[in-house]
Write a protein that holds these residues in place. Structure first.
Motif, mmCIF file in Angstrom:
data_model
loop_
_atom_site.group_PDB
_atom_site.id
_atom_site.type_symbol
_atom_site.label_atom_id
_atom_site.label_comp_id
_atom_site.label_asym_id
_atom_site.label_seq_id
_atom_site.Cartn_x
_atom_site.Cartn_y
_atom_site.Cartn_z
ATOM 1 N N ASP A 29 0.880 -1.230 -0.009
ATOM 2 C CA ASP A 29 0.059 0.110 -0.139
ATOM 3 C C ASP A 29 0.852 1.140 -0.091
ATOM 4 N N SER A 30 1.985 1.389 0.642
ATOM 5 C CA SER A 30 2.968 2.494 0.610
ATOM 6 C C SER A 30 3.329 2.713 -0.626
ATOM 7 N N ALA A 31 3.989 1.606 -1.176
ATOM 8 C CA ALA A 31 4.343 1.743 -2.667
ATOM 9 C C ALA A 31 3.372 2.006 -3.552
ATOM 10 N N ALA A 32 2.190 1.754 -3.477
ATOM 11 C CA ALA A 32 1.139 2.009 -4.164
ATOM 12 C C ALA A 32 0.958 3.463 -4.163
ATOM 13 N N TYR A 33 0.751 4.005 -2.917
ATOM 14 C CA TYR A 33 0.606 5.481 -2.380
ATOM 15 C C TYR A 33 1.618 6.350 -3.167
ATOM 16 N N TYR A 34 2.838 6.088 -3.029
ATOM 17 C CA TYR A 34 3.837 6.924 -3.723
ATOM 18 C C TYR A 34 3.811 6.615 -5.209
ATOM 19 N N LYS A 36 0.916 6.467 -6.738
ATOM 20 C CA LYS A 36 -0.206 7.177 -7.177
ATOM 21 C C LYS A 36 0.068 8.550 -7.210
ATOM 22 N N GLU A 37 0.676 9.020 -6.322
ATOM 23 C CA GLU A 37 1.264 10.391 -6.082
ATOM 24 C C GLU A 37 2.058 10.530 -7.206
ATOM 25 N N TYR A 38 2.976 10.071 -7.534
ATOM 26 C CA TYR A 38 3.754 10.315 -8.560
ATOM 27 C C TYR A 38 3.145 10.499 -9.940
ATOM 28 N N LEU A 39 2.202 9.623 -10.345
ATOM 29 C CA LEU A 39 1.398 9.636 -11.548
ATOM 30 C C LEU A 39 0.569 10.878 -11.433
ATOM 31 N N TYR A 40 -0.039 11.168 -10.178
ATOM 32 C CA TYR A 40 -0.876 12.567 -10.234
ATOM 33 C C TYR A 40 -0.122 13.575 -10.648
ATOM 34 N N HIS A 41 1.189 13.707 -10.006
ATOM 35 C CA HIS A 41 2.022 14.767 -10.175
ATOM 36 C C HIS A 41 2.469 15.148 -11.566
ATOM 37 N N SER A 126 6.702 15.505 -8.601
ATOM 38 C CA SER A 126 6.849 13.961 -9.268
ATOM 39 C C SER A 126 7.994 13.304 -9.148
ATOM 40 N N ASP A 127 8.964 13.915 -9.374
ATOM 41 C CA ASP A 127 10.387 13.593 -8.961
ATOM 42 C C ASP A 127 10.776 13.214 -7.861
ATOM 43 N N ALA A 128 10.030 14.049 -6.572
ATOM 44 C CA ALA A 128 10.321 13.607 -5.507
ATOM 45 C C ALA A 128 9.608 12.449 -4.741
ATOM 46 N N TYR A 129 8.342 12.356 -5.391
ATOM 47 C CA TYR A 129 7.765 11.207 -5.087
ATOM 48 C C TYR A 129 8.048 9.885 -5.886
ATOM 49 N N LYS A 134 11.143 4.849 -5.022
ATOM 50 C CA LYS A 134 12.433 4.051 -5.273
ATOM 51 C C LYS A 134 12.883 3.458 -4.009
ATOM 52 N N ALA A 135 13.347 4.561 -2.985
ATOM 53 C CA ALA A 135 13.836 4.279 -1.938
ATOM 54 C C ALA A 135 13.032 3.573 -1.001
ATOM 55 N N TYR A 136 11.908 3.616 -1.134
ATOM 56 C CA TYR A 136 10.907 2.626 -0.253
ATOM 57 C C TYR A 136 11.103 1.363 -0.825
ATOM 58 N N GLN A 137 10.934 0.965 -1.914
ATOM 59 C CA GLN A 137 11.097 -0.331 -2.582
ATOM 60 C C GLN A 137 12.603 -0.699 -2.498
#
Length: 165
Positions: A29-34, A36-41, A126-129, A134-137
């Motif tokens: 879920d955390s990876a999916a959240y990041y 989703k935020e990346y794609l949104y931005h 978007s780069d930050a998310y 990537k860091a989380y994964q």
């Protein structure tokens, strides 16, 4: 007492091997959240960049047409002055079109600058998310754990170093 220690050890091992699937779901879920935020931005960045490019195209087109029309008005005004005819006034149709084109240029230029700024902000977001994702994964790719090993028949116990990829 020895039996109590063995029973306590077995109970500890039994409870430690509980299914932690809710932790895995939290990771996904955390990876999916990041993601989703990346794609949104990133989509907002693409939209703002597209609007910025269109505004630049309109600004360059209107200033080009306004420049050509201005040269026509200037040459015609010089020709009228030489033949002693009355010149253009601010209410003549060509001057009104000229000012309208210049106004379109100014508005388009403001839109280009503002949406270009919005696009750069969204790109940074978007780069930050994406970096967070990537860091989380990468943080959760390899897991090192110690798995207890008990042999009640031979009365041996120990541990095995386990690597999960």
């Amino acid at each position: 007492m020895k039996q109590f220690v063995i029973l306590l050890l077995l109970a500890t091992i039994a409870f430690s091997q509980e299914d932690f699937s809710y932790i895995k779901n939290a990771e996904v879920d955390s990876a999916a959240y990041y993601e989703k935020e990346y794609l949104y931005h990133f989509e907002k960045y693409q939209r703002d960049e597209n609007i910025s490019k269109k505004a630049l195209f309109v600004a360059m087109g209107s200033i080009g047409i306004a420049g050509a029309l201005g040269m026509f008005i200037l040459i015609d005004e010089i020709d009228r002055k030489l033949s002693s005819e009355s010149g253009y006034t601010m209410s003549s149709p060509l001057v009104i079109v000229e000012m309208s084109l210049f106004s379109i240029f100014l508005i388009s230029d403001v839109v280009y600058a503002s949406y270009g700024t919005f696009a750069s902000i969204e790109k940074k977001e978007s780069d930050a998310y994406n970096e967070k994702r990537k860091a989380y994964q990468s943080r959760h790719i390899t897991k090192i754990s110690v798995v207890p090993q008990i042999n009640p028949i031979e009365q041996k116990y120990g541990g095995v170093l386990a690597l999960n990829f």
